[in-house]
Design an enzyme around this catalytic site. Sequence first.
Site, mmCIF file in Angstrom:
data_model
loop_
_atom_site.group_PDB
_atom_site.id
_atom_site.type_symbol
_atom_site.label_atom_id
_atom_site.label_comp_id
_atom_site.label_asym_id
_atom_site.label_seq_id
_atom_site.Cartn_x
_atom_site.Cartn_y
_atom_site.Cartn_z
ATOM 1 N N PRO A 86 -40.807 76.469 -58.412
ATOM 2 C CA PRO A 86 -41.519 75.717 -59.990
ATOM 3 C C PRO A 86 -42.276 74.856 -59.166
ATOM 4 C CG PRO A 86 -39.196 74.439 -57.874
ATOM 5 C CD PRO A 86 -39.233 76.228 -57.535
ATOM 6 N N CYS A 87 -43.298 74.488 -59.707
ATOM 7 C CA CYS A 87 -44.423 73.453 -59.105
ATOM 8 C C CYS A 87 -45.319 72.967 -60.208
ATOM 9 C CB CYS A 87 -45.590 74.460 -59.586
ATOM 10 S SG CYS A 87 -45.330 76.954 -58.801
ATOM 11 N N GLN A 88 -44.146 71.477 -59.487
ATOM 12 C CA GLN A 88 -44.084 70.163 -60.485
ATOM 13 C C GLN A 88 -45.552 69.429 -59.879
ATOM 14 O OE1 GLN A 88 -40.446 68.854 -58.549
ATOM 15 N NE2 GLN A 88 -39.738 70.180 -58.618
#
EC number: 2.1.1.37
Length: 912
Positions: free
Chosen positions: A516-518
């Site tokens: 994930p790359c929030q």
Amino acid sequence: MAPSSPSPAAPTRVSGRKRAAKAEEIHQNKEEEEEVAAASSAKRSRKAASSGKKPKSPPKQAKPGRKKKGDAEMKEPVEDDVCAEEPDEEELAMGEEEAEEQAMQEEVVAVAAGSPGKKRVGRRNAAAAAGDHEPEFIGSPVAADEARSNWPKRYGRSTAAKKPDEEEELKARCHYRSAKVDNVVYCLGDDVYVKAGENEADYIGRITEFFEGTDQCHYFTCRWFFRAEDTVINSLVSISVDGHKHDPRRVFLSEEKNDNVLDCIISKVKIVHVDPNMDPKAKAQLIESCDLYYDMSYSVAYSTFANISSENGQSGSDTASGISSDDVDLETSSSMPTRTATLLDLYSGCGGMSTGLCLGAALSGLKLETRWAVDFNSFACQSLKYNHPQTEVRNEKADEFLALLKEWAVLCKKYVQDVDSNLASSEDQADEDSPLDKDEFVVEKLVGICYGGSDRENGIYFKVQWEGYGPEEDTWEPIDNLSDCPQKIREFVQEGHKRKILPLPGDVDVICGGPPCQGISGFNRYRNRDEPLKDEKNKQMVTFMDIVAYLKPKYVLMENVVDILKFADGYLGKYALSCLVAMKYQARLGMMVAGCYGLPQFRMRVFLWGALSSMVLPKYPLPTYDVVVRGGAPNAFSQCMVAYDETQKPSLKKALLLGDAISDLPKVQNHQPNDVMEYGGSPKTEFQRYIRLSRKDMLDWSFGEGAGPDEGKLLDHQPLRLNNDDYERVQQIPVKKGANFRDLKGVRVGANNIVEWDPEIERVKLSSGKPLVPDYAMSFIKGKSLKPFGRLWWDETVPTVVTRAEPHNQVIIHPTQARVLTIRENARLQGFPDYYRLFGPIKEKYIQVGNAVAVPVARALGYCLGQAYLGESEGSDPLYQLPPSFTSVGGRTAGQARASPVGTPAGEVVEQ
């Protein structure tokens, strides 16, 4: 000076099949807007499944080795599975993110369409031009017949139409084999430096031609080498991340060529080809003897770094037409394959990616087994474990998993690999048999291992089963507290090593995952555009690559949202590619659309392949369904869309629509408490027949040769229960195509498609006294949105399945029923087989489905992985045409659906 050919940054081929979509198929007046917002929501929703912190366990006291302490098991709160009355802050923020995404999309398209690529045109060498001797050819010209045979385009008349961005072929009077520049003789095949522009590093190339043009100028042609910083990686070469380092002497041979005038040559350079699989000592000596070396090729198409097929760098074409599998027979794949490979699924969620990969690999003849899976969401882990009972599923953070792997290797070396450690076993046993104090408890055995987690300090912890107590009394104890129990530790490690409960370097054949790359999400108002990796919300990308670097799998497949190629000039996408190349992996990057592989959903995602130099780099599967590919990509990735060229006319299946996927499912009410029921009818479409297949028929060997549980039952056909107000609103949405809140009483559409209150109608109230049309619906996207309380229709597609089912700002109402789409309906839109059961509260199940990789996309990739793993994927072509029968397998059982008896009442609950 000769005109130059398109540079690696310039699009030289059509990146996708682009045509006008038919109006009757999809309501195009809103679909692109929906796609952007849905994709944004999908990025947002990753947060729930793969990162963040769990609720802390109550504090506990550390006690000596065999003393029993309180239960420290992690618990997660269960949310109320009823739709909230109004959108929360995150839902309302979707409008702002959607507008930003739309602006970004327009900017990307403008860049791709209008930004000219850098062309490698050499500059005149001032020293050579000012010397006593003008650059000249030496020796006799190449015989005319030989020259015309070797370079036919230089002498013939051009008949093919030139593409808009294609360099015009210079015509030649004659060719030569050598030339002299500044008193230095150069021959065909020499590697040289070529003068570049001001403030640019000199180009590096291999001379492939010397010729005199029809304009009587003297030219040479260079086949270019690229430094790492010359490729799509460019500025990422020098970033300061642990383990990320490129050798400045390493270059990459390309197929790119340019013609330049002779006096652009500066000097010779010694470049050697290094076989990546040669003996390390010999390799080091060879590299030491040269100026530069190359062990891979580079191609702009799909940002490919790949092995070179031979020493002279000859490689095949990058066209799709050369790779076909029309002669592949999938009938033979209906039994369990004998060749096996192991898979580690990171950020696994409920297992969509690994499930699809295993299904596709089985069709190719490879039994890919998901041996390990890691995710921070406990409900997703429960779902994966249920459907893959042989998998070691770990509910923990990925960085803690990596720390555990390193500590596990130390334990295995101490208790398994070092023979001398076994000599102390009798002394250890004697120590453990010493008398107990009255407040001490006996360790019966160790049943688990972890690293830190929850509120525990970093370090190794063992899960202890206490003698005389049940499993509910098991506790996690730090290794230091078990110093009196070395024999128990030894037994656990030896048994765990034998069972491979954790992988050691070399144990894993394939790693897949979607870190994930929030930090790039529009919900993050403080995004770091200059250095995205310094944002903690993007650190999982680093962790993913650190795990790859430690375990060194044969293959890597990373999935992510397209924004990693857009945000901050594609920083995160370039970083991932750069890491693999720095680790000496072959790599290529592609964007794939789920609808192209048999789903009524658009959903574009990025997939990055990595392969050790000793393995075959997998290809991307070409589309099998006729779906229009929309949307742009940054200029650096403009040739990474997995699609047919518009000039090609493949035989594709008709795009699937919503009705193809869910029209056979029984009617359910807004509140459906039961998660197991009968189908109540037979499948109506090929998709429905396939999605109902048994595990065995679908080549899912998670339960071996036997049938899994719940086969033939309809699972998770439950909608999010709307609150009373929303249910009353949904009941008043007309049952027609395109219906939404604008059809409710008291609303009218004014200028510029902006909604407004009808002044002639008093505002309508619900039975609760609240307004029928809420204010947030009127103001969403400044009153221009068609989404609030939108109803889907049978002949439409869904832009992207997301993790939420609230109807406040998305089109998710069933075509003919007063409810939102159920979990199973969403799961079908993601391609999950009907036998795939989910666990957790209803909202958590929606999250699991929305976060997953679309199973048919992973299945197609799995087939290509299997082909590469088994050495059956040949050539340098980045694309692969799947067998005609691929879309209707499993094999000979394609049409066999195990439907429930037609006579069973629709929606009847089957008690467990």
